[in-house]
Motif scaffolding. Sequence first.
Motif, PDB file in Angstrom:
ATOM      1  N   LYS A  95       0.859  -1.202   0.000  1.00 55.43           N
ATOM      2  CA  LYS A  95       0.000   0.000   0.000  1.00 55.43           C
ATOM      3  C   LYS A  95       0.885   1.239   0.000  1.00 55.43           C
ATOM      4  O   LYS A  95       0.602   2.229  -0.675  1.00 55.43           O
ATOM      5  CB  LYS A  95      -0.912   0.014   1.225  1.00 55.43           C
ATOM      6  N   TRP A 118      -6.490  -9.411  12.127  1.00 57.51           N
ATOM      7  CA  TRP A 118      -5.529  -9.350  11.015  1.00 57.51           C
ATOM      8  C   TRP A 118      -4.321 -10.226  11.300  1.00 57.51           C
ATOM      9  O   TRP A 118      -3.626 -10.648  10.416  1.00 57.51           O
ATOM     10  CB  TRP A 118      -5.087  -7.913  10.777  1.00 57.51           C
ATOM     11  N   ASN A 132      -3.430 -11.326   7.915  1.00 61.54           N
ATOM     12  CA  ASN A 132      -4.440 -11.048   6.904  1.00 61.54           C
ATOM     13  C   ASN A 132      -4.384  -9.573   6.526  1.00 61.54           C
ATOM     14  O   ASN A 132      -4.882  -8.708   7.237  1.00 61.54           O
ATOM     15  CB  ASN A 132      -5.824 -11.417   7.457  1.00 61.54           C
ATOM     16  N   TYR A 133      -3.734  -9.306   5.393  1.00 65.40           N
ATOM     17  CA  TYR A 133      -3.483  -7.922   5.009  1.00 65.40           C
ATOM     18  C   TYR A 133      -4.761  -7.168   4.646  1.00 65.40           C
ATOM     19  O   TYR A 133      -4.839  -5.966   4.815  1.00 65.40           O
ATOM     20  CB  TYR A 133      -2.484  -7.877   3.847  1.00 65.40           C
ATOM     21  N   ASN A 134      -5.754  -7.896   4.147  1.00 63.95           N
ATOM     22  CA  ASN A 134      -6.996  -7.199   3.788  1.00 63.95           C
ATOM     23  C   ASN A 134      -7.751  -6.733   5.017  1.00 63.95           C
ATOM     24  O   ASN A 134      -8.317  -5.646   5.031  1.00 63.95           O
ATOM     25  CB  ASN A 134      -7.883  -8.098   2.936  1.00 63.95           C
ATOM     26  N   ASN A 135      -7.750  -7.577   6.053  1.00 58.83           N
ATOM     27  CA  ASN A 135      -8.405  -7.151   7.291  1.00 58.83           C
ATOM     28  C   ASN A 135      -7.685  -5.958   7.901  1.00 58.83           C
ATOM     29  O   ASN A 135      -8.291  -5.116   8.543  1.00 58.83           O
ATOM     30  CB  ASN A 135      -8.418  -8.288   8.302  1.00 58.83           C
ATOM     31  N   LEU A 160      -6.206  -3.639   6.176  1.00 58.87           N
ATOM     32  CA  LEU A 160      -6.512  -2.455   5.357  1.00 58.87           C
ATOM     33  C   LEU A 160      -7.941  -1.975   5.577  1.00 58.87           C
ATOM     34  O   LEU A 160      -8.184  -0.795   5.845  1.00 58.87           O
ATOM     35  CB  LEU A 160      -6.295  -2.804   3.882  1.00 58.87           C
ATOM     36  N   PHE A 161      -8.886  -2.901   5.480  1.00 53.13           N
ATOM     37  CA  PHE A 161     -10.298  -2.492   5.560  1.00 53.13           C
ATOM     38  C   PHE A 161     -10.771  -2.482   6.998  1.00 53.13           C
ATOM     39  O   PHE A 161     -11.618  -3.257   7.392  1.00 53.13           O
ATOM     40  CB  PHE A 161     -11.160  -3.403   4.702  1.00 53.13           C
ATOM     41  N   ASN A 162     -10.189  -1.593   7.772  1.00 59.11           N
ATOM     42  CA  ASN A 162     -10.593  -1.500   9.165  1.00 59.11           C
ATOM     43  C   ASN A 162     -11.699  -0.453   9.304  1.00 59.11           C
ATOM     44  O   ASN A 162     -11.820   0.436   8.458  1.00 59.11           O
ATOM     45  CB  ASN A 162      -9.380  -1.185  10.033  1.00 59.11           C
ATOM     46  N   TRP A 215     -11.379   3.461   8.772  1.00 56.54           N
ATOM     47  CA  TRP A 215     -10.724   4.015   7.577  1.00 56.54           C
ATOM     48  C   TRP A 215     -11.610   5.053   6.880  1.00 56.54           C
ATOM     49  O   TRP A 215     -11.271   6.234   6.783  1.00 56.54           O
ATOM     50  CB  TRP A 215     -10.360   2.875   6.615  1.00 56.54           C
TER      51      TRP A 215
END
Lengths: 440, 464
Positions: free
Chosen positions: B103, B173, B184-187, B189-191, B194
């Motif tokens: 990111k 995550w 878990n990189y998506n968890n 990111l989508f916190n 945000w």
Amino acid sequence: MNWKLPFDIPLVVPTMGLPGWFFDTLGIIVFVVHIAFIYTLIGASTASVLYNITGVFKKSKTDDLLAYKMTNPTTISENMGALWGVAPLLVISVLYTGFFYTAILKVSPHILHIIYGNIFAFLLSYAYKFSWHSLHHHKGFHIAIGLVAVLTFYTLPPVFMSMSNLYLQPETFATVQNIWDMMLTPLTGFRLLNFFLTAFSFTGIVMIYLGVKWVKAGGEDADAGRLAIDQGKKWFMWAAPVNIAILPLVFFAFSPRISEAYIHTPFVFAPFAASVVLTILFFFLLKRFGTAEMNMGDATKAVVLMLVAVLLMATARHGIRVVSFEEPLKLQAEATEKYMTDVITEYKAYKEEMKNAPAVILDPAVSLADSKGCLACHSVDTALVGPSYKEVAAKGESADTLTASLKNGSTGKWGETPMPPQNVTDEEAKTLVEWVLKQK
Amino acid sequence: MFDFPIFEMPTIGLRMLMAINAIIHVFVSHGGAVGGSVVLALAAWWANKRNDMASYETVYRLLLVFFIITTSVGALTGIGMWIHANIISPNAIGGLIRVFFWKWFIEWIVFNFEVVLLLFWFMTWKEKALTPEGRAKSVRFGVFYAASSWVTMLIITAILGFMLTPNFDGQPWVDPEVYPGNVNYNNALFNPTWFPGLAFRTFSSIAFAAALAIMWTWLITAFSKDEAIRNTREGLIKLFAKIMIITVPVGAALGYYYLLQIPEAARAMIPTAMMTRAFADKMDLMYMIISGIGGAVVVTTIIAYFSPKRMPYIAATLMVSAFLLFWGYEERTREFIRKPFLIYNYMYANGIRVTDVPYLNKVGILKHAVFVDEEKKVIKEDKSNLVEVGHTIAQIECRACHTENGINGLKALTAGWSEAAIRNRINNLPGGGTPYMAPFVGTEAEKDALAAYIASLNKRGEIK
């Protein structure tokens, strides 16, 4: 060897399945672009002040125009240089986290000079550029602004070089205590010499390239263009020969462990190759830019050759990293794995213990006292900052007096340390005071 | 934290060092880059559409100011965030870079567009201003610059949100039972904070930038020798006031929405964060101050809109000061409410991971303190080095927030305390009174050493 290495960060490097050489190549490419801008920044800002001064002494308008025109590459390369510095930092700090961050900590707080010194120099270089016409009749003052900016830019490479020499040689972590232990070493001196020589020869090539462009544009710019070509050639011809001689030596100024291992790798050819490319460029410039014969094709060839030389220098530098980090990275990984196994075992045991532990039923008054922060200064049976609750209860004050002390604060009853007023409702105060009085 | 070299910042402390850089960066990145790009692109478009060349020229002079500040102070304090974070907590920034590497890399690519577009927009302005087609192209540079600077904020707010709300929906995550394998990189990111954080920042940045633009327009027009430039004040201030009339209420509403998304434990920290511990119970005073400042901004905006010519300079500067105060406070609060964590439920403010605690309580924090001299690691039989060992522990566990005798200094905080009182306090961390403090980590002997060191601070120079 007695290594001092921090553990690795216990989170996997998100490689997305890409091989190690991908990151190495990425790191080298972004670094080359960064350093090309930094070379230009150092050289162009110097040239701008230098020709401003010669313009005054020789009363030459062409020198003055060249000086002014050099503020544009300064602006572009300071911005792009800072921007492209971020990418190599990002790659290095994810691949070699422990070494890189240790080095930064060891040279702190001087590393902050990279930030605050740069801000100072940027602002001054803008002031120099944008006051060019309005300070036309105050040349001395104007040149002073430019000079301070340039000198500030010159203070930045020694700091950065000390940090990077430290991180490239993890064996020095145990002995180096601050930045001066690193800055005042032959290695840093050697590498700085190489840096500045490359910066000046690089800027020479940039000036030739820009000069050809300005000559082509014609008009008043053409004069500045011719001067730029003439001067650019001189810059290169002065700086490059020394660089050609010292380049192959720089890489043997590292610690003996690294230098000895380096000889046995293919990387050892990179600095020699860089010298050869610079030599070719030297003769190319002698031949092609000796007369009035100048064209864009030749200028571009010179730029490409210079970039190849810089790429070879960066590859040689990467070789140092590969050689130097092999052993400590392995040791670090082993130590981290052992530590994390111990940590996770203990953490799991703790979680298990918590699961099986009987629930503690607390007196609601105790919870209240804790949540209001009473227990920060008081305990039930020992005098802390304030008296123990046993002592308070034994003193025999009425509930009303205690409630008043609690709500409004009090001092003098138990020595000089005051008790500040507490934020409690009447009901909470009642609960707390009843509980305190029970502690006899 | 314990395994990296120790660096202390005497007197001002590490927290203040970071705050100085962070707050300057927020002022410039929000007011200059993110909000400023939108406001200036809009103003350039507006001036060009009305064929108002004098206003177009004033916008250029505004851009000059914004260009200088964003590319020097803004860009470098941005890199500074990293270097400062590294000095204070290498483990935290190292962890964040591992989790958000790609990111951040994408952000860097977008950042390239941002800088190149800004350089193009600014450096080709004069030459493009000569023809209508050129001006239209120039405005397009501005619009793309605005879009790319917003995207960089989009990514950075994901990381800021992550530090506050890394776990949600029962899908952590990182699984402490098995990590480092399972991230878990998506968890990450989508916190949940945000998008609320991003929406709030977007509108309040534009409002802030408009206030800054009003102030600078006032200055530029007041000191110009050109009458045409002087006459552009009214129109431009009215335009910027119009932007504020829309963005200030929307920003405030989104700020409230953002507040609601913050976990309860963190929200409970707000009074202390805003008023410090001593005044935490005076939130009504805080509300009064906020309403006062907010009201002042609204009133000045209305004046600027209806009577831009009479808008006094002092009103414009007050408006900007109000915004500066607001952003400074917002940053302090956002940083503070995360306490005692640096990354919620993962890492304490002093850089010690939550999972490390049981192990370190057993073997001691100093066992793995790589860069600490051996004689400062183990307490001698005769306890002659007790204070020195305690000092090392303070450097490892306390220095992120406390200095010895400067800002938030341990000496002043424990004046008049007995050693038993200090030890009791360390024993009861975080505790009800100081929920923002990280727990003590280490063995009982290390706790004694720390207490002895802190007690020694007030005993120095005493005649025994």
